[in-house]
Scaffold this motif. Structure first.
Motif, PDB file in Angstrom:
ATOM      1  N   ALA A   1       0.832  -1.208   0.000  1.00  0.00           N
ATOM      2  CA  ALA A   1       0.000   0.000   0.000  1.00  0.00           C
ATOM      3  C   ALA A   1       0.864   1.254   0.000  1.00  0.00           C
ATOM      4  CB  ALA A   1      -0.923  -0.005   1.220  1.00  0.00           C
ATOM      5  N   TYR A   2       1.958   1.216   0.755  1.00  0.00           N
ATOM      6  CA  TYR A   2       2.837   2.384   0.831  1.00  0.00           C
ATOM      7  C   TYR A   2       3.676   2.534  -0.436  1.00  0.00           C
ATOM      8  CZ  TYR A   2       6.478   5.576   2.445  1.00  0.00           C
ATOM      9  OH  TYR A   2       7.336   6.639   2.558  1.00  0.00           O
ATOM     10  N   ALA A   3       4.340   1.455  -0.849  1.00  0.00           N
ATOM     11  CA  ALA A   3       5.271   1.546  -1.972  1.00  0.00           C
ATOM     12  C   ALA A   3       4.574   1.953  -3.267  1.00  0.00           C
ATOM     13  CB  ALA A   3       5.986   0.214  -2.162  1.00  0.00           C
ATOM     14  N   TYR A   4       3.357   1.431  -3.495  1.00  0.00           N
ATOM     15  CA  TYR A   4       2.696   1.613  -4.785  1.00  0.00           C
ATOM     16  C   TYR A   4       1.568   2.636  -4.727  1.00  0.00           C
ATOM     17  CZ  TYR A   4       5.310  -2.659  -5.350  1.00  0.00           C
ATOM     18  OH  TYR A   4       6.325  -3.584  -5.357  1.00  0.00           O
ATOM     19  N   ARG A   5       1.595   3.494  -3.733  1.00  0.00           N
ATOM     20  CA  ARG A   5       0.484   4.426  -3.509  1.00  0.00           C
ATOM     21  C   ARG A   5       0.288   5.390  -4.678  1.00  0.00           C
ATOM     22  NH1 ARG A   5       4.997   5.779  -0.867  1.00  0.00           N
ATOM     23  NH2 ARG A   5       5.651   7.941  -0.593  1.00  0.00           N
ATOM     24  N   ASP A   6       1.335   5.680  -5.437  1.00  0.00           N
ATOM     25  CA  ASP A   6       1.217   6.636  -6.535  1.00  0.00           C
ATOM     26  C   ASP A   6       1.118   5.961  -7.896  1.00  0.00           C
ATOM     27  OD1 ASP A   6       1.367   8.812  -4.786  1.00  0.00           O
ATOM     28  OD2 ASP A   6       3.557   8.788  -4.813  1.00  0.00           O
ATOM     29  N   LEU A   7       1.045   4.625  -7.924  1.00  0.00           N
ATOM     30  CA  LEU A   7       0.928   3.902  -9.182  1.00  0.00           C
ATOM     31  C   LEU A   7      -0.534   3.588  -9.474  1.00  0.00           C
ATOM     32  CD1 LEU A   7       4.005   3.580  -8.640  1.00  0.00           C
ATOM     33  CD2 LEU A   7       3.848   1.332  -9.694  1.00  0.00           C
ATOM     34  N   SER A   8      -0.863   3.486 -10.753  1.00  0.00           N
ATOM     35  CA  SER A   8      -2.236   3.184 -11.153  1.00  0.00           C
ATOM     36  C   SER A   8      -2.501   1.687 -11.057  1.00  0.00           C
ATOM     37  CB  SER A   8      -2.482   3.657 -12.586  1.00  0.00           C
ATOM     38  OG  SER A   8      -1.736   2.853 -13.501  1.00  0.00           O
ATOM     39  N   ASP A   9      -3.789   1.333 -11.058  1.00  0.00           N
ATOM     40  CA  ASP A   9      -4.155  -0.082 -11.064  1.00  0.00           C
ATOM     41  C   ASP A   9      -3.641  -0.772 -12.331  1.00  0.00           C
ATOM     42  OD1 ASP A   9      -5.409   0.318  -8.678  1.00  0.00           O
ATOM     43  OD2 ASP A   9      -7.454   0.103  -9.441  1.00  0.00           O
ATOM     44  N   GLN A  10      -3.645  -0.065 -13.460  1.00  0.00           N
ATOM     45  CA  GLN A  10      -3.159  -0.664 -14.702  1.00  0.00           C
ATOM     46  C   GLN A  10      -1.666  -0.963 -14.614  1.00  0.00           C
ATOM     47  OE1 GLN A  10      -5.014  -1.733 -17.446  1.00  0.00           O
ATOM     48  NE2 GLN A  10      -3.038  -2.743 -17.760  1.00  0.00           N
ATOM     49  N   GLU A  11      -0.908  -0.047 -14.015  1.00  0.00           N
ATOM     50  CA  GLU A  11       0.532  -0.294 -13.850  1.00  0.00           C
ATOM     51  C   GLU A  11       0.776  -1.511 -12.971  1.00  0.00           C
ATOM     52  OE1 GLU A  11       2.726   4.029 -14.213  1.00  0.00           O
ATOM     53  OE2 GLU A  11       1.396   3.706 -12.480  1.00  0.00           O
ATOM     54  N   LEU A  12      -0.014  -1.657 -11.916  1.00  0.00           N
ATOM     55  CA  LEU A  12       0.135  -2.822 -11.045  1.00  0.00           C
ATOM     56  C   LEU A  12      -0.296  -4.100 -11.751  1.00  0.00           C
ATOM     57  CD1 LEU A  12      -1.072  -1.412  -7.599  1.00  0.00           C
ATOM     58  CD2 LEU A  12       1.259  -1.711  -8.425  1.00  0.00           C
ATOM     59  N   THR A  13      -1.328  -4.010 -12.580  1.00  0.00           N
ATOM     60  CA  THR A  13      -1.763  -5.178 -13.358  1.00  0.00           C
ATOM     61  C   THR A  13      -0.653  -5.632 -14.297  1.00  0.00           C
ATOM     62  OG1 THR A  13      -4.091  -4.490 -13.260  1.00  0.00           O
ATOM     63  CG2 THR A  13      -3.470  -6.018 -15.015  1.00  0.00           C
ATOM     64  N   ASP A  14      -0.005  -4.676 -14.948  1.00  0.00           N
ATOM     65  CA  ASP A  14       1.103  -5.001 -15.844  1.00  0.00           C
ATOM     66  C   ASP A  14       2.281  -5.602 -15.062  1.00  0.00           C
ATOM     67  OD1 ASP A  14      -0.415  -4.014 -17.927  1.00  0.00           O
ATOM     68  OD2 ASP A  14       0.610  -2.059 -17.969  1.00  0.00           O
ATOM     69  N   TYR A  15       2.497  -5.114 -13.861  1.00  0.00           N
ATOM     70  CA  TYR A  15       3.574  -5.630 -13.013  1.00  0.00           C
ATOM     71  C   TYR A  15       3.301  -7.084 -12.636  1.00  0.00           C
ATOM     72  CZ  TYR A  15       7.186  -5.407  -9.335  1.00  0.00           C
ATOM     73  OH  TYR A  15       8.301  -5.602  -8.548  1.00  0.00           O
ATOM     74  N   VAL A  16       2.085  -7.355 -12.223  1.00  0.00           N
ATOM     75  CA  VAL A  16       1.720  -8.730 -11.863  1.00  0.00           C
ATOM     76  C   VAL A  16       1.918  -9.659 -13.054  1.00  0.00           C
ATOM     77  CG1 VAL A  16      -0.179 -10.258 -11.209  1.00  0.00           C
ATOM     78  CG2 VAL A  16       0.144  -8.088 -10.003  1.00  0.00           C
ATOM     79  N   ALA A  17       1.522  -9.219 -14.243  1.00  0.00           N
ATOM     80  CA  ALA A  17       1.688 -10.044 -15.441  1.00  0.00           C
ATOM     81  C   ALA A  17       3.155 -10.365 -15.685  1.00  0.00           C
ATOM     82  CB  ALA A  17       1.085  -9.332 -16.652  1.00  0.00           C
ATOM     83  N   ALA A  18       4.021  -9.390 -15.457  1.00  0.00           N
ATOM     84  CA  ALA A  18       5.461  -9.623 -15.634  1.00  0.00           C
ATOM     85  C   ALA A  18       5.991 -10.594 -14.588  1.00  0.00           C
ATOM     86  CB  ALA A  18       6.215  -8.295 -15.547  1.00  0.00           C
ATOM     87  N   LEU A  19       5.536 -10.440 -13.339  1.00  0.00           N
ATOM     88  CA  LEU A  19       6.003 -11.307 -12.254  1.00  0.00           C
ATOM     89  C   LEU A  19       5.552 -12.745 -12.429  1.00  0.00           C
ATOM     90  CD1 LEU A  19       5.370  -8.989  -9.160  1.00  0.00           C
ATOM     91  CD2 LEU A  19       7.580  -9.551 -10.187  1.00  0.00           C
ATOM     92  N   GLU A  20       4.425 -12.938 -13.091  1.00  0.00           N
ATOM     93  CA  GLU A  20       3.878 -14.287 -13.236  1.00  0.00           C
ATOM     94  C   GLU A  20       4.499 -15.064 -14.397  1.00  0.00           C
ATOM     95  OE1 GLU A  20      -0.322 -13.520 -13.433  1.00  0.00           O
ATOM     96  OE2 GLU A  20      -0.565 -13.720 -11.255  1.00  0.00           O
ATOM     97  N   GLN A  21       5.343 -14.438 -15.179  1.00  0.00           N
ATOM     98  CA  GLN A  21       6.036 -15.160 -16.239  1.00  0.00           C
ATOM     99  C   GLN A  21       6.988 -16.187 -15.619  1.00  0.00           C
ATOM    100  OE1 GLN A  21       7.967 -12.233 -18.692  1.00  0.00           O
ATOM    101  NE2 GLN A  21       6.040 -11.372 -19.436  1.00  0.00           N
ATOM    102  N   PRO A  22       7.097 -17.377 -16.196  1.00  0.00           N
ATOM    103  CA  PRO A  22       7.954 -18.427 -15.614  1.00  0.00           C
ATOM    104  C   PRO A  22       9.395 -17.987 -15.388  1.00  0.00           C
ATOM    105  CG  PRO A  22       6.571 -19.343 -17.340  1.00  0.00           C
ATOM    106  CD  PRO A  22       6.369 -17.856 -17.385  1.00  0.00           C
ATOM    107  N   GLU A  23       9.938 -17.216 -16.342  1.00  0.00           N
ATOM    108  CA  GLU A  23      11.327 -16.772 -16.188  1.00  0.00           C
ATOM    109  C   GLU A  23      11.489 -15.836 -14.999  1.00  0.00           C
ATOM    110  OE1 GLU A  23      10.524 -17.471 -20.587  1.00  0.00           O
ATOM    111  OE2 GLU A  23       9.529 -16.471 -18.900  1.00  0.00           O
ATOM    112  N   MET A  24      10.495 -14.959 -14.777  1.00  0.00           N
ATOM    113  CA  MET A  24      10.601 -14.031 -13.660  1.00  0.00           C
ATOM    114  C   MET A  24      10.437 -14.764 -12.331  1.00  0.00           C
ATOM    115  SD  MET A  24      11.298 -10.818 -13.170  1.00  0.00           S
ATOM    116  CE  MET A  24      10.629  -9.648 -14.355  1.00  0.00           C
ATOM    117  N   ARG A  25       9.603 -15.783 -12.306  1.00  0.00           N
ATOM    118  CA  ARG A  25       9.485 -16.587 -11.092  1.00  0.00           C
ATOM    119  C   ARG A  25      10.825 -17.246 -10.760  1.00  0.00           C
ATOM    120  NH1 ARG A  25       4.234 -17.865  -9.247  1.00  0.00           N
ATOM    121  NH2 ARG A  25       2.551 -17.197 -10.641  1.00  0.00           N
ATOM    122  N   GLN A  26      11.569 -17.674 -11.790  1.00  0.00           N
ATOM    123  CA  GLN A  26      12.879 -18.264 -11.554  1.00  0.00           C
ATOM    124  C   GLN A  26      13.875 -17.219 -11.068  1.00  0.00           C
ATOM    125  OE1 GLN A  26      13.713 -20.057 -15.358  1.00  0.00           O
ATOM    126  NE2 GLN A  26      12.462 -21.874 -14.950  1.00  0.00           N
TER     127      GLN A  26
END
Length: 276
Positions: free
Chosen positions: A218-243
């Motif tokens: 909540a603190y770190a991402y307080r100035d980011l939009s929901d779309q930016e966070l959605t894009d971030y989650v998509a990147a984190l969920e890629q198999p390579e990023m999980r590794q």
């Protein structure tokens, strides 16, 4: 980058090494650049702040030792030494392909924005950070904001609550065993019973870790939009990023565990023995 302590770091690192054998390891200069572009260097350096503020382990706190504690933690958690240790482990086990994948995302406009806000959150004073985070989180809960689910998805992608709880237990066990071996505490309990005791506390630990994860997000991402966070989650969920996170979480955990073991061993020189 929202790094978390990985469970049993050495085992996790060697698990990655098993499949990484034969892959070209990135050179040290490339690793150092990777640390900077992803913000992992700041995540490692911020461990010193947490240690100087008090570990919350075995009931110890800075007030128990005064200035000696601060000086000891500052010395043992020296940022340059921790960064060197991180580079040594990364150089040994992290293939070029993972380095390139992680660096590619974090070099993007969104990636650099995320690193900026996450680095700032890592280094913000806890009193200031959590007071504001509490207010932000209460507002999100009242509005049933979509980003609450995004925070949960983000946390799951980088390791999840189960790994975090196991990591906290393992860290405390290693700390207490090191303190006992050094004579800093009298511990009339076996390692098996010690682990069992912490396992009984696991549900409460999980609730506390979940709360702090939400507060930090909540603190770190307080100035980011929901779309930016959605894009971030998509990147984190890629198999390579999980590794990528599997390796980095394991490295961060092992650095923490090693330093807290050293800290525990040094406590015997700071105060009389205490009973556990």
């Amino acid at each position: 980058m929202r790094f978390r302590q990985g469970f049993q770091g050495v085992l996790a690192v060697f698990a990655v090494l098993a499949w990484a054998i034969g892959a070209q390891a990135a050179d040290r200069d490339k690793m150092r650049a990777f640390l900077e572009i992803t913000g992992f260097d700041v995540a490692i350096e911020s461990l010193q702040q947490g240690a100087m503020a008090g570990p919350g382990l075995a009931g110890t706190a800075p007030s128990d030792f005064g200035l000696q504690w601060t000086q000891l933690a500052e010395r043992i958690f020296a940022p340059d030494e921790m960064i060197t240790r991180a580079l040594d482990m990364m150089e040994a086990v992290m293939p070029v392909a993972l380095v390139d994948h992680g660096a590619s995302f974090y070099a993007s406009a969104l990636g650099q924005r995320l690193v900026e806000v996450e680095n700032a959150a890592h280094m913000a004073p806890d009193a200031e950070k959590y007071a504001e985070a509490q207010s932000i989180l209460e507002g999100l809960v009242a509005d049933n904001a979509p980003r609450l689910e995004l925070f949960g998805d983000m946390n799951a992608a980088i390791g999840g609550m189960d790994n975090s709880v196991r990591s906290v237990i393992e860290l405390q066990v290693r700390y207490l065993l090191a303190a006992s071996r050094a004579g800093a505490i009298d511990m009339d309990i076996s390692e098996e019973d010690l682990r069992g005791m912490f396992q009984e506390q696991a549900p409460a630990m999980r609730r506390e870790i979940e709360l702090y994860a939400m507060l930090n997000s909540a603190y770190a991402y307080r100035d980011l939009s929901d779309q930016e966070l959605t894009d971030y989650v998509a990147a984190l969920e890629q198999p390579e990023m999980r590794q990528v996170y599997e390796v980095l979480n394991a490295i961060q955990f092992e650095i923490m565990a090693e330093r807290y073991e050293r800290l525990a061993a040094a406590l015997a020189k700071l105060h009389p023995q205490q009973d556990l």
